[in-house]
Design a protein around this motif. Structure first.
Motif: not given
Ligand code: PBG
Length: 340
Positions: A52, A70, A93, A113
């Motif tokens: 993230d 990210s 992720p 994500l």
């Protein structure tokens, strides 16, 4: 000037000297001419880790040169893949530990994500396939790929979750669903679920022969499941001692609708790739997993092997074993090396 004097014999029995295999190897042009297998950019699938945040690229200690990106940065990496001609990426992720729970419910969040990454990539890159992993381990508090009841990974309830996870990914734009969980019947259930919901075009790359391997360690660091994993995965992933069983797994996956097969790990299981290819003639892939990557990097960092040569040799071995492609963390670098 004539060559009348040269000794020749018309008797077949004494023409052949020793068979000299080295003749074909004598010149570079000749070696190129007799080369049986070639590695091309079209053979490469690039696994990319997503985290993230914004404008982040976070190093992974056990995977030098590999980062968790990210979403915005991951998009840039996929654009790089597109420029290099890499056909597909596989997204994984790193899920915030606070979002992990017993059932891996974050896997079904349409704004998780992976879904965000799929949408963000699709918005700007159209000619690179997106492969998404179906398994609950990045989302569960216990680090297993399925649902844990007592100390058992229950099959059918897990499959139901995995179908929902696959649909969630397909809705976000995933092109290829790659079930890596090794639950029984999951390929058929996912195919059925996709077809019922308008995703007939979404492909399935089945991790058909996925072994309970010691070579996944760095990956589990990368997705943050090494600390959480309780026990091991031997009740669902395959026993490294078995080979015929891989054929049965693949046969089932094909019958259930798999479009492509995968063997994992890669190098220690080249015999399996060869058997699957010879038996089924399916598009067949191997995953050069994190531990294989780390071994090459570690030996190279010590100056014990020539890094580039070892990487290229390791990938060529997959072609020789009959693979149509390789998932490898070296994909971008190798694409740069060998060009298009
Ligand atoms: C998740 C999954 C794993 C890998 C790919 N998908 C780890 C595991 O099964 O524990 C490993 C990939 C690698 O080591 O590079 N089910």
């Amino acid at each position: 000037m004539t060559n009348d004097e040269l000794p020749i014999s018309l008797s077949a029995s004494d023409v052949a000297g020793p068979i000299r295999m080295r003749r074909n190897r004598r010149h570079d042009w000749s070696r190129r001419l007799v080369q049986e297998n070639r590695l091309s950019v079209n053979d490469l699938i690039w696994p990319i880790f997503v985290r993230d945040g914004d404008n982040q690229s976070e190093a992974i200690a056990s995977m030098p040169g590999v980062f968790r990106y990210s979403v915005d940065q991951a998009v840039k990496q996929v654009q790089r893949a597109a420029r290099l001609g890499i056909p597909a990426v596989a997204l994984f992720p790193y899920t915030d530990p606070a979002l992990r729970d017993e059932t891996g419910s974050e896997a079904l969040n349409s704004n998780n994500l992976i879904c965000k990454a799929c949408r963000a990539v699709k918005a700007v890159v159209q000619d690179v396939g997106i492969i998404t992993d179906v398994a609950l381990d990045p989302y569960t508090s216990h680090g297993h790929d399925g649902l844990l009841e007592g100390d058992e990974i229950v099959n059918d309830a897990s499959v139901e979750m995995l179908v929902r996870q696959a649909l969630n990914q397909a809705a976000a734009g995933a092109d290829v669903i790659a079930p890596s969980d090794m639950m029984d019947g999951r390929v058929g259930a996912i195919r059925h679920g996709l077809d019922q919901n308008g995703y007939q075009h979404v492909q399935i790359m089945a991790y058909s022969a996925k072994y309970a391997s010691a070579f996944y360690g760095p990956f589990r660091d990368a997705v943050g499941s090494s600390g959480t994993l309780k026990g091991d995965k031997r009740t669902y992933q395959m026993d490294p001692a078995n080979s015929d069983e891989a054929l049965r797994e693949a046969e089932l996956d094909i019958a259930e609708g798999a479009d492509m097969l995968m063997v994992k790990p890669g190098m220690p299981y080249l015999d399996i790739a060869r058997r699957l290819k010879d038996t089924f003639q399916m598009p067949t892939y191997a995953y050069q997993v994190s531990g294989e990557f780390a071994m090459i990097e570690a030996a190279a960092a010590n100056g014990w092997i020539d890094r580039e040569k070892a990487i290229l040799e390791s990938l060529l071995a997959f072609k020789r074993a009959g693979c149509d492609g390789i998932l490898t963390y070296f994909a971008a670098e190798v694409a740069e090396l060998i060009g298009q």
